[in-house]
Scaffold this motif. Structure first.
Motif, PDB file in Angstrom:
ATOM      1  N   PHE A   1       0.854  -1.199   0.000  1.00 43.65           N
ATOM      2  CA  PHE A   1       0.000   0.000   0.000  1.00 43.65           C
ATOM      3  C   PHE A   1       0.880   1.235   0.000  1.00 43.65           C
ATOM      4  CE2 PHE A   1      -2.166   3.564   1.883  1.00 43.65           C
ATOM      5  CZ  PHE A   1      -3.474   3.472   1.420  1.00 43.65           C
TER       6      PHE A   1
ATOM      7  N   LYS B   1      -1.694  -1.355  -4.212  1.00 42.42           N
ATOM      8  CA  LYS B   1      -2.724  -0.341  -3.993  1.00 42.42           C
ATOM      9  C   LYS B   1      -2.048   1.001  -3.784  1.00 42.42           C
ATOM     10  CE  LYS B   1      -6.377  -3.350  -2.386  1.00 42.42           C
ATOM     11  NZ  LYS B   1      -7.197  -3.862  -1.272  1.00 42.42           N
TER      12      LYS B   1
ATOM     13  N   CYS C   1      -0.934   9.081   6.920  1.00 44.16           N
ATOM     14  CA  CYS C   1      -1.948   8.520   7.819  1.00 44.16           C
ATOM     15  C   CYS C   1      -2.661   7.338   7.173  1.00 44.16           C
ATOM     16  CB  CYS C   1      -2.944   9.593   8.253  1.00 44.16           C
ATOM     17  SG  CYS C   1      -2.230  10.716   9.475  1.00 44.16           S
ATOM     18  N   SER C   2      -2.934   7.442   5.891  1.00 43.78           N
ATOM     19  CA  SER C   2      -3.566   6.300   5.226  1.00 43.78           C
ATOM     20  C   SER C   2      -2.618   5.107   5.253  1.00 43.78           C
ATOM     21  CB  SER C   2      -3.964   6.652   3.789  1.00 43.78           C
ATOM     22  OG  SER C   2      -2.820   6.938   3.008  1.00 43.78           O
TER      23      SER C   2
ATOM     24  N   ILE D   1      -0.421   4.490   7.572  1.00 41.30           N
ATOM     25  CA  ILE D   1      -0.440   3.953   8.935  1.00 41.30           C
ATOM     26  C   ILE D   1      -1.674   3.072   9.129  1.00 41.30           C
ATOM     27  CG2 ILE D   1      -0.715   4.596  11.373  1.00 41.30           C
ATOM     28  CD1 ILE D   1       1.112   7.028  10.788  1.00 41.30           C
ATOM     29  N   GLY D   2      -2.802   3.533   8.600  1.00 40.09           N
ATOM     30  CA  GLY D   2      -4.021   2.708   8.669  1.00 40.09           C
ATOM     31  C   GLY D   2      -3.810   1.381   7.964  1.00 40.09           C
ATOM     32  N   ALA D   3      -3.200   1.441   6.789  1.00 36.18           N
ATOM     33  CA  ALA D   3      -2.953   0.214   6.021  1.00 36.18           C
ATOM     34  C   ALA D   3      -1.976  -0.693   6.765  1.00 36.18           C
ATOM     35  CB  ALA D   3      -2.399   0.571   4.644  1.00 36.18           C
TER      36      ALA D   3
ATOM     37  N   PHE E   1      -1.577  -0.846  10.042  1.00 35.09           N
ATOM     38  CA  PHE E   1      -2.303  -1.447  11.172  1.00 35.09           C
ATOM     39  C   PHE E   1      -3.063  -2.695  10.710  1.00 35.09           C
ATOM     40  CE2 PHE E   1      -6.221  -1.517  13.901  1.00 35.09           C
ATOM     41  CZ  PHE E   1      -5.598  -1.817  15.105  1.00 35.09           C
ATOM     42  N   THR E   2      -3.600  -2.625   9.496  1.00 35.19           N
ATOM     43  CA  THR E   2      -4.395  -3.752   9.013  1.00 35.19           C
ATOM     44  C   THR E   2      -3.559  -4.787   8.270  1.00 35.19           C
ATOM     45  OG1 THR E   2      -4.987  -2.688   6.921  1.00 35.19           O
ATOM     46  CG2 THR E   2      -6.419  -2.271   8.792  1.00 35.19           C
TER      47      THR E   2
ATOM     48  N   SER F   1      -0.683  -4.311   5.872  1.00 37.33           N
ATOM     49  CA  SER F   1       0.025  -4.095   4.605  1.00 37.33           C
ATOM     50  C   SER F   1       1.469  -3.681   4.840  1.00 37.33           C
ATOM     51  CB  SER F   1      -0.647  -2.983   3.798  1.00 37.33           C
ATOM     52  OG  SER F   1      -1.893  -3.398   3.311  1.00 37.33           O
TER      53      SER F   1
ATOM     54  N   LEU G   1       4.425   0.374  14.557  1.00 28.67           N
ATOM     55  CA  LEU G   1       3.946  -0.262  13.330  1.00 28.67           C
ATOM     56  C   LEU G   1       4.994  -0.111  12.244  1.00 28.67           C
ATOM     57  CD1 LEU G   1       0.235   0.954  13.289  1.00 28.67           C
ATOM     58  CD2 LEU G   1       1.012  -1.421  13.431  1.00 28.67           C
TER      59      LEU G   1
ATOM     60  N   LEU H   1      -3.163  -8.565  13.391  1.00 32.22           N
ATOM     61  CA  LEU H   1      -3.920  -7.952  12.301  1.00 32.22           C
ATOM     62  C   LEU H   1      -5.422  -8.025  12.533  1.00 32.22           C
ATOM     63  CD1 LEU H   1      -1.859  -9.457   9.344  1.00 32.22           C
ATOM     64  CD2 LEU H   1      -1.332  -7.503  10.817  1.00 32.22           C
TER      65      LEU H   1
END
Ligand SMILES: Cc1ncc(C[n+]2csc(CCOP(=O)(O)OP(=O)(O)O)c2C)c(N)n1
Lengths: 346, 610
Positions: free
Chosen positions: B258, B283, B295-296, B298-300, B302-303, B305, B331, B452
């Motif tokens: 990502f 992606k 930030c996006s 970091i979100g990716a 966390f999940t 990627s 992370l 995850l």
């Protein structure tokens, strides 16, 4: 139009409220509207039926943004204003997650204004709970972008000089596909509305008129207070006329290019003159007018103002990837490195 | 008419013209043809920040330098042997870099009064004898380009725009290169528009045969293919190599890739390249700004990627707060900074190495990150791969520094095979692990586990607030905070156990150690070679790992009488060494002109006063 996201796995066991209550001490002030919202969510999650581990609650910074610690799911407490951006990355990267954003009016509309409108514009599938208390709570009482003009706060001792945002206008203006408004003191409506928001495919924003008992107590009282509610609120229902009032004899009609409060039986007005709400209408113009209604001249609309269908960004991303995977001869990185102009030394 | 062929070991060619003249493309095509012919090479595009800077002005000159050779090529070359100057301004801007007796090919048609005046020439250099020391080829490029398209229905604009192909034709002839690879490129580029491809080919051939017939060209230049190790090679641009390195790391680690990013020169090409590879599941998210970009990511992350964000200096400033979030949430995240000249917007298209302090220290709180730097266009691939590996395995953000010079420059790249790259094993927590705790650590690396979302039994909540050691609950306890600060720091320090020992090229001990880092590798390497040729006992330590430094750094620094640190800034790495290794004394050589080092200026500096 209301569907659960089939990409998110369903729980094979029945869950209930207690499954979603975390072991952390809830540290909001006694009497804070946030408690009711938290309660609503822990009841809603089992109802939606997704696997517990597929819920992710994401927030920015503010009193309301402590929310993730209090729900027993995966949770991420971010930085001020950036929850929408963090959540966007989560959903795009992993569409099998049900993404919930908690944000305050300062968090999402001041520092995070940019991310807020762009997440909405892209229509990424997530639910944004916008806790609007018209004040900065965590930093103890400075005015926010939704504080009414003229309000006296810590940083506006002589009254604010700023025109506030109406979150609904901002959301619809940013091409939002779903906007609803509800209040922390009507738990049943709140719960139903949050459920519809969750079932909406795309960015669903729910403005929660939330009371900050310490720094902006009763800021929404003219609308949400028990003694004013009937006269100052119109509860929207799809396909039904916009009626309100103790005797439900008042209504909203569209008079040329304006909304107008009228009384049935007076001046020849009948029920047929009353505007019928269409939350699914693509053209947002009337929804926008409804969104802007506010006392003293008009009641404020609560309920689902807009729920229009549109493709979601996260799904389009996946479709594009699938299409390219089917089309491209390049199936792995070795293929890529060895494509194009190669010189071979033997 | 057969002309004499002169064999050269290496040649530097510079293409220069107005920013609308297509010199970047011409230079790229020439380097592709050279690569195809087996030459080693390095390129350096140097262009103004404006898309179409004022025509015929020195400020608007766009250049592309190509250095090709039969031996290993380390830099794009200090001085050129051949210059293509499409107008007076480009001659004016570049003549100072000419070697004695250089061949200068000018578009004679462009040397008219107004253009001369705009370039600041009092008289026409083609006529006033000022170029007598050079071999000047006056080619009526504009006129002949038009003529070669006379029998077609190409419009005036096309005729104007094709001039660069004429120039390229001359150069390809001069260097005994065939036209095939360029034909192929044109066919591909204009696949949908074969007519335009046809025009370009006509002009290219016209330039080629012009040179063939031109009396003044008595000889052509042959650079034999480089003696390269067995294998497959290609010409690669640094930013593209960076993108590929991440893709390889994603494949090898089994983590989806990502990228959350916002365009900024000179980093944008990484975003552009990655966005092409949807077929490999990449992606890319072009965010509304740098903050949303990181930030996006970091979100990716966390999940689950392999999450990347790319930027240049000003964008890195905006990302600071979020880097702190990635540090405290522990992370994985790679932040690429393709450095350019600063401060603020600075000189956006010019290169520098002045973001090192920002990478090391530019955040609030005690906020350590791994920092590594790529040293050449092809090394960008390995640096990106390594950054991803360290980040994933140690669960902490990595800052990868490259710069405009190596990001835009290109180099021959030996194509690796993904299976030969080192394995990447992120510490992913297993479902329903009863012992899982968000901040429980691997005793060796101190990395926490990656749990995850979607995995049963590992529900947890993290975020920017300080967390209680192991348990991961919010904590404001002072002693706990101090402990966590130490743990995060120690985790990064321990990365030193997982990176290679610092190597020294040249003499392992002696008079002088030349130290460099990042994109200056080639120039410093060549300079140290020159010093040794002159009889000095000299070593070259080029640092790729900056935070932490390799374990044997002190050992190496102690082996020489003198240490000189060369960098394209005011002395950031040297001060970092002064801080981390205060037992040694350092001299420094700095250049902050938005231009790479010349080998010659380093050599001069290092030998001065002796
Ligand atoms: C970058 C940054 N700037 C400022 C702050 C300080 N800050 C924390 S919360 C907040 C405002 C919160 O107000 P709101 O979003 O309305 O949430 P509430 O606390 O009312 O729920 C501010 C200004 C911060 N944490 N980070």
């Amino acid at each position: 139009m209301k569907t659960t996201d089939e990409r998110i796995p369903k729980s094979d066991i029945e869950l209930n409220r207690s499954d979603f209550v975390s072991d952390q001490m809830v540290k909001w002030c006694p009497g804070c509207g946030n408690h009711a919202i938290l309660n609503s969510i822990s009841q809603l999650f089992p109802r939606l039926g997704y696997k517990k581990e597929n819920y992710v609650v994401v927030s920015g910074i503010g009193c309301s943004s402590r929310f993730p610690y209090y729900v027993s799911t995966y949770g991420f407490h971010g930085i001020h204003g950036r929850a929408a951006a963090i959540a966007s990355g989560m959903k795009i990267a992993n569409p099998s997650l049900s993404i919930w954003v908690n944000t305050g009016d300062g968090d999402s509309m001041a520092i995070g204004g940019n991310h807020f409108i762009h997440a909405i514009r892209r229509n990424i599938d997530m639910t944004i709970m916008l806790f609007n208390n018209q004040i900065y709570g965590l930093t103890k009482g400075q005015y926010s972008p939704t504080t009414p003009m003229g309000a006296i706060t810590k940083t506006s001792p002589y009254g604010t000089l700023e025109t506030p945002f109406n979150p609904a206008e901002l959301v619809i203006g940013a091409q939002g596909t779903f906007f609803a408004r509800t209040a922390d003191n009507s738990p049943k409506d709140m719960s139903n509305i949050l459920e519809e928001a969750a079932l909406h495919r795309g960015t669903a924003v729910v403005e929660l008129l939330q009371n900050c008992i310490i720094f902006a107590d009763k800021t929404h009282a003219m609308v949400t207070g028990k003694e004013y509610r009937e006269e100052n609120q119109v509860f929207l229902k799809h396909g039904e006329p916009l009626l309100y009032g103790k005797d439900r004899n008042k209504g909203i009609r569209l008079n040329k290019l304006r909304l107008e409060a009228v009384e049935i039986g007076k001046n020849g007005i009948t029920i047929d003159d009353i505007l019928v709400h269409d939350q699914y209408e693509q053209d947002p113009i009337i929804q926008l007018m409804i969104a802007k209604m506010a006392p003293p001249h008009l009641p404020m609309a609560v309920g689902i103002i807009r729920a229009a269908k549109a493709p979601t960004f996260d799904r389009l991303v996946d479709e594009q990837i699938e299409a390219q995977k089917a089309k491209s001869p390049i199936k792995c990185v070795d293929d890529l490195l060895n494509s194009g102009d190669i010189i071979e030394i033997k | 008419m057969d002309k004499r062929v002169i064999n050269l070991e290496q040649v530097v060619v510079k293409f220069a013209g107005d920013s609308g003249d297509g010199m970047q493309l011409t230079g790229t095509l020439f380097s592709e043809a050279a690569a195809k012919a087996g030459n080693d090479l390095a390129t350096f595009p140097d262009y103004p920040a404006e898309i179409r800077a004022p025509q015929n002005t020195v400020a608007g000159v766009s250049g592309f330098q190509v250095h090709i050779g039969k031996n290993k090529i380390h830099t794009s070359g200090d001085h050129f042997d051949v210059l293509v100057a499409m107008n007076p301004a480009s001659l004016k801007a570049n003549l100072k870099w000419a070697k004695r007796g250089a061949t200068i090919i000018v578009n004679e048609d462009a040397f008219e009064e107004k253009a001369l005046e705009k370039a600041g020439y009092a008289s026409n250099p083609l006529e006033d004898g000022s170029l007598d020391a050079y071999q000047v080829i006056k080619a009526p490029v504009s006129r002949l380009t038009k003529e070669s398209l006379n029998d077609t229905d190409a419009d005036t604009k096309t005729k104007d725009k094709s001039r660069n192909m004429f120039a390229l034709g001359i150069i390809l002839y001069l260097f005994n290169k065939g036209l095939e690879s360029t034909f192929e490129y044109l066919d591909e580029k204009f696949g949908k528009n074969p007519k335009v491809a046809g025009y370009n080919k006509l002009v290219l051939e016209a330039g080629y045969s012009y040179a063939y017939h031109y009396e003044m060209i008595h000889s052509t230049i042959q650079v034999e293919p480089a003696k390269l190790a067995k294998g497959k090679y290609r010409n690669v641009i640094g930013n593209v190599a960076t993108a590929w390195g991440f893709m390889a790391a994603a494949e090898r680690s089994g983590r989806p890739l990502f990228l959350g990013s916002y365009p900024i020169t000179p980093a944008t090409d990484i975003l552009i390249e990655l966005s092409k590879h949807k077929s490999l599941g990449v992606k890319t998210f072009q965010a509304e700004d740098e903050i949303a970009g990181i930030c996006s990511a970091i979100g990716a992350s966390f999940t689950g990627s392999l999450a990347i964000t790319t930027t240049s200096g000003p964008g890195l400033s905006l990302k600071s707060e979020a880097i702190g979030l990635a540090v405290i949430t522990e992370l994985p995240l790679v932040i690429v900074d393709v450095q350019r000249s600063g401060p603020s917007t600075g000189m956006p298209t010019k290169s520098e190495q002045s973001d090192l302090y920002q990478a090391l220290f530019g955040r609030n709180g005690e906020c350590p990150c791994i920092v590594i730097a790529a040293s050449s266009p092809s090394d960008c691939f390995y640096a990106a791969y390594e950054a991803a590996k360290l980040s994933l395995e140690h669960m902490t953000p990595v800052l990868l520094l490259t710069d405009g010079y190596i990001g835009n420059g290109s180099q021959l790249f030996k194509i690796p095979s993904v299976k030969d790259l080192p394995s990447i094993q992120p510490p992913i927590a297993t479902a329903n692990d009863p012992n899982y705790k968000p901040y429980r650590r691997n005793p060796e690396t101190l990395a926490r586990q990656w749990a995850l979302p979607g995995t049963p039994g590992l529900l947890h909540r993290i975020g920017g607030l300080e967390k209680e050691d192991v348990a991961g609950n919010v904590s404001t306890d002072g002693a706990n905070h101090e402990k966590m600060v130490h743990l995060r720091d120690e985790k990064v320090q321990r990365v030193a156990n997982y990176i290679p020992r610092q190597e020294v090229e040249g003499d392992p001990e002696g008079d002088i150690l030349v130290v460099s880092w990042g994109g200056t590798y080639g120039a410093v390497h060549a300079a140290v070679n020159e010093l040794r040729r002159q009889g000095k006992k000299a070593g070259h330590a080029h640092f790729k790992y900056i935070m932490p430094l390799p374990l044997n750094t002190a050992e190496i620094l102690g082996n020489y009488k003198k240490i000189v640190v060369c960098e394209l800034n005011n002395g950031q790495f040297v001060n970092y060494l002064r801080m981390t290794h205060p037992q040694f004394s350092y001299e420094q050589f700095n250049k902050v002109q938005g231009q790479p080092f010349l080998v010659e200026e380093i050599v001069t500096h290092l030998t001065d006063g002796e």
